[in-house]
Write a protein that holds these residues in place. Structure first.
Motif, PDB file in Angstrom:
ATOM      1  N   LEU A  27       2.196   7.987  42.483  1.00  0.00           N
ATOM      2  CA  LEU A  27       2.855   6.706  42.197  1.00  0.00           C
ATOM      3  C   LEU A  27       3.997   6.339  43.138  1.00  0.00           C
ATOM      4  O   LEU A  27       4.298   5.154  43.300  1.00  0.00           O
ATOM      5  CB  LEU A  27       3.361   6.709  40.753  1.00  0.00           C
ATOM      6  CG  LEU A  27       2.260   6.799  39.702  1.00  0.00           C
ATOM      7  CD1 LEU A  27       2.849   6.996  38.326  1.00  0.00           C
ATOM      8  CD2 LEU A  27       1.368   5.565  39.745  1.00  0.00           C
ATOM      9  N   ASP A  28       4.638   7.316  43.766  1.00  0.00           N
ATOM     10  CA  ASP A  28       5.788   7.031  44.640  1.00  0.00           C
ATOM     11  C   ASP A  28       5.502   5.981  45.716  1.00  0.00           C
ATOM     12  O   ASP A  28       6.362   5.141  45.979  1.00  0.00           O
ATOM     13  CB  ASP A  28       6.323   8.308  45.278  1.00  0.00           C
ATOM     14  CG  ASP A  28       7.268   9.074  44.382  1.00  0.00           C
ATOM     15  OD1 ASP A  28       7.735   8.506  43.365  1.00  0.00           O
ATOM     16  OD2 ASP A  28       7.546  10.246  44.681  1.00  0.00           O
ATOM     17  N   PRO A  29       4.326   5.977  46.354  1.00  0.00           N
ATOM     18  CA  PRO A  29       4.098   4.956  47.389  1.00  0.00           C
ATOM     19  C   PRO A  29       4.131   3.517  46.864  1.00  0.00           C
ATOM     20  O   PRO A  29       4.300   2.580  47.629  1.00  0.00           O
ATOM     21  CB  PRO A  29       2.704   5.294  47.935  1.00  0.00           C
ATOM     22  CG  PRO A  29       2.492   6.724  47.593  1.00  0.00           C
ATOM     23  CD  PRO A  29       3.241   6.945  46.307  1.00  0.00           C
ATOM     24  N   VAL A  33      11.303   0.206  42.474  1.00  0.00           N
ATOM     25  CA  VAL A  33      12.603   0.559  41.883  1.00  0.00           C
ATOM     26  C   VAL A  33      12.518   2.001  41.417  1.00  0.00           C
ATOM     27  O   VAL A  33      11.510   2.410  40.841  1.00  0.00           O
ATOM     28  CB  VAL A  33      12.951  -0.358  40.682  1.00  0.00           C
ATOM     29  CG1 VAL A  33      14.220   0.102  39.990  1.00  0.00           C
ATOM     30  CG2 VAL A  33      13.066  -1.807  41.112  1.00  0.00           C
ATOM     31  N   ARG A  34      13.590   2.762  41.668  1.00  0.00           N
ATOM     32  CA  ARG A  34      13.669   4.154  41.211  1.00  0.00           C
ATOM     33  C   ARG A  34      14.983   4.362  40.481  1.00  0.00           C
ATOM     34  O   ARG A  34      16.020   3.899  40.936  1.00  0.00           O
ATOM     35  CB  ARG A  34      13.636   5.115  42.395  1.00  0.00           C
ATOM     36  CG  ARG A  34      12.333   5.246  43.082  1.00  0.00           C
ATOM     37  CD  ARG A  34      12.430   6.238  44.256  1.00  0.00           C
ATOM     38  NE  ARG A  34      11.140   6.521  44.832  1.00  0.00           N
ATOM     39  CZ  ARG A  34      10.532   5.743  45.718  1.00  0.00           C
ATOM     40  NH1 ARG A  34      11.113   4.653  46.145  1.00  0.00           N
ATOM     41  NH2 ARG A  34       9.352   6.078  46.190  1.00  0.00           N
ATOM     42  N   LEU A  41      10.272   4.983  37.308  1.00  0.00           N
ATOM     43  CA  LEU A  41       9.804   4.227  38.469  1.00  0.00           C
ATOM     44  C   LEU A  41       9.261   2.886  37.995  1.00  0.00           C
ATOM     45  O   LEU A  41       8.579   2.816  36.972  1.00  0.00           O
ATOM     46  CB  LEU A  41       8.644   4.935  39.180  1.00  0.00           C
ATOM     47  CG  LEU A  41       8.882   6.210  39.947  1.00  0.00           C
ATOM     48  CD1 LEU A  41       7.559   6.697  40.552  1.00  0.00           C
ATOM     49  CD2 LEU A  41       9.898   6.020  41.039  1.00  0.00           C
ATOM     50  N   LEU A  42       9.569   1.836  38.752  1.00  0.00           N
ATOM     51  CA  LEU A  42       8.874   0.569  38.581  1.00  0.00           C
ATOM     52  C   LEU A  42       7.902   0.494  39.737  1.00  0.00           C
ATOM     53  O   LEU A  42       8.311   0.545  40.906  1.00  0.00           O
ATOM     54  CB  LEU A  42       9.842  -0.611  38.615  1.00  0.00           C
ATOM     55  CG  LEU A  42       9.192  -1.990  38.504  1.00  0.00           C
ATOM     56  CD1 LEU A  42       8.485  -2.145  37.160  1.00  0.00           C
ATOM     57  CD2 LEU A  42      10.224  -3.083  38.703  1.00  0.00           C
ATOM     58  N   GLU A  50       2.892  -5.114  37.780  1.00  0.00           N
ATOM     59  CA  GLU A  50       3.978  -4.134  37.737  1.00  0.00           C
ATOM     60  C   GLU A  50       3.900  -3.327  36.459  1.00  0.00           C
ATOM     61  O   GLU A  50       3.435  -3.815  35.435  1.00  0.00           O
ATOM     62  CB  GLU A  50       5.341  -4.832  37.795  1.00  0.00           C
ATOM     63  CG  GLU A  50       5.641  -5.468  39.125  1.00  0.00           C
ATOM     64  CD  GLU A  50       7.037  -6.045  39.172  1.00  0.00           C
ATOM     65  OE1 GLU A  50       7.618  -6.351  38.105  1.00  0.00           O
ATOM     66  OE2 GLU A  50       7.562  -6.191  40.288  1.00  0.00           O
ATOM     67  N   ALA A  51       4.370  -2.092  36.552  1.00  0.00           N
ATOM     68  CA  ALA A  51       4.428  -1.221  35.383  1.00  0.00           C
ATOM     69  C   ALA A  51       5.636  -0.311  35.510  1.00  0.00           C
ATOM     70  O   ALA A  51       5.987   0.128  36.611  1.00  0.00           O
ATOM     71  CB  ALA A  51       3.161  -0.387  35.262  1.00  0.00           C
TER      72      ALA A  51
END
Length: 69
Positions: A27-29, A33-34, A41-42, A50-51
């Motif tokens: 999911l990081d890529p 927003v973190r 994480l957004l 968006e989730a």
């Protein structure tokens, strides 16, 4: 519409710990927003979906926007 997806893991029929580093790796890529303090994480797709993802047990993914299902 709003919904949450909860991700749990089982091994041999028993609850097992999720590999949160693997989930972060996937999911990081897509993170826009973190918040390391709350491990949130957004994530966003190219289509504008968006989730919000909360990295706790169970992992929770909350749909936030977009026209998709």
């Amino acid at each position: 519409m709003s919904f949450d997806v909860f991700v749990s893991r089982f091994q041999n029929g028993e609850p097992a710990t999720l590999d949160m580093s693997a989930a972060h790796g996937v999911l990081d890529p897509y993170a826009v927003v973190r918040d390391p303090e709350t491990d949130f994480l957004l994530v966003s797709t190219a289509e504008g979906e968006e989730a919000g993802v909360y990295f706790n047990e169970p992992l929770r993914i909350g749909h936030r926007s977009g026209d998709g299902p």
